[in-house]
Design an enzyme around this catalytic site. Structure first.
Site, short mmCIF file in Angstrom:
data_model
loop_
_atom_site.label_atom_id
_atom_site.label_comp_id
_atom_site.label_asym_id
_atom_site.label_seq_id
_atom_site.Cartn_x
_atom_site.Cartn_y
_atom_site.Cartn_z
CD GLN A 1 -14.46 20.60 -14.96
OE1 GLN A 1 -14.75 19.42 -14.93
NE2 GLN A 1 -13.25 21.02 -15.26
CG ASP B 1 -11.34 16.13 -9.22
OD1 ASP B 1 -10.95 15.45 -10.18
OD2 ASP B 1 -12.05 17.14 -9.34
CE LYS C 1 -13.41 15.88 -15.78
NZ LYS C 1 -13.18 17.08 -14.99
#
Ligand code: NAD
Length: 284
Positions: free
Chosen positions: A97, A120, A53
């Protein structure tokens, strides 16, 4: 029929080039897209995803910072870190995460991220907007799959879509996105009976089970589009999907490989969402 490959790596490279240009223009307008990534503990898979990322952000000119917290961090401390990022006006996107250690309630953490920075697309407010068909941050993996289908002008309206897997991050939102585009959607999961029979009805078959090669060509209708979301590590260390590629590709019209299929698109859509957040577009 031998399927045409849906190459996620190539498409994501094209999209990243476009975004690089877009970010340059935003910076001229004094908008500097910024993503904060929060990593708890030292799970090797999570570390490698986070690296990917960061690298993708660098490529497109999106700035990012990584907040690493020890495995032992308390839920309260993590929530405070998120609150700090919510209040920082220079931070446009926040990503925690997953998975988190067992002593931390994942849902509580997702709820704590500002819906306006939830790149997200996991926050209940954003999921609710998705259900309503309102503008929002789309969860990255389904968003990437949709973008792949659109890149090949694959018709969705009126088609039968069968989704195998009903997780909150892949299966459920995937079905919603296809429904929104007027597909007739069937969800399958671990308690589904006659899985093969249902899969064989699919014009678009999305497989997100996390079971190596659980679906082979005998589950695929002639001419179907097959999307393999699975990422499984084989005994030889290589990655493979949930679909047995060789037999499925003989039936499908289009198929995604693993690797170089859905995976690269997921990261790319995270960048898209971060740019969207920087532009303040999720509210519209
Ligand atoms: P999950 O474990 O949360 O969900 C798996 C789903 O598969 C469940 O809904 C379960 O009911 C269903 N399932 C399991 N066994 C089944 C069976 N025998 N028959 C029918 N359904 C069955 O997993 P997830 O987070 O949705 O991820 C699925 C896979 O996709 C994993 O391999 C994961 O690593 C991968 N993944 C890939 C990406 C990407 O970017 N390519 C992103 C997210 C997840």
């Amino acid at each position: 029929m031998t399927a045409e490959l849906l190459n996620g790596r190539e498409l994501s490279d094209e999209l990243k080039e476009e975004m690089k240009h877009e970010v340059e223009i935003l910076k001229q307008q004094n908008i500097h897209p910024h993503l904060t990534v929060i990593l708890v503990g030292d799970n090797p898979a999570s570390k490698s995803y986070v690296k990917g990322k960061e690298k993708a952000c660098d490529f497109t000119g999106i700035s990012s910072n990584l907040i690493e917290l020890p495995e032992s961090v308390s839920e309260q401390e993590l929530l405070q870190v998120i609150e700090g990022q919510n209040n920082d006006k220079d931070v446009h996107g926040i990503l925690v995460q997953l998975p988190l250690p067992d002593h931390i309630d994942e849902q509580k953490v997702i709820h704590a991220i500002s819906p306006l920075k939830d790149v997200d697309g996991f926050h209940p407010v954003n999921i609710g907007k998705l259900v309503n068909g309102e503008e929002t941050f789309l969860p990255c993996t389904p968003y990437g799959i949709l973008t792949m289908l659109e890149s090949k002008n694959i018709e969705i309206e009126g088609k039968r879509a069968v989704i195998i897997g009903r997780s909150n991050i892949v299966g459920k939102p995937m079905g919603l996105l296809l429904l929104e585009r007027n597909a007739t959607v069937t969800y399958c999961h671990s308690r589904t009976q006659n899985l093969r029979e249902l899969a064989l009805e699919a014009d678009i078959l999305v497989v997100a089970m996390g079971r190596e090669h659980a679906v082979d060509g005998s589950y695929v209708k002639e001419g179907a589009v097959v999307i393999d979301v699975g990422i499984n590590r084989m005994d030889n260390g290589k990655l493979t999907g949930d679909v047995e590629f060789e037999s499925a590709k003989e039936k499908a019209s289009y198929i995604t490989p693993v690797p170089r299929g859905v995976g690269p698109m997921t990261i790319t859509m995270l960048l898209k969402n971060t740019i969207k957040a920087a532009k303040g577009l999720s509210e519209k």
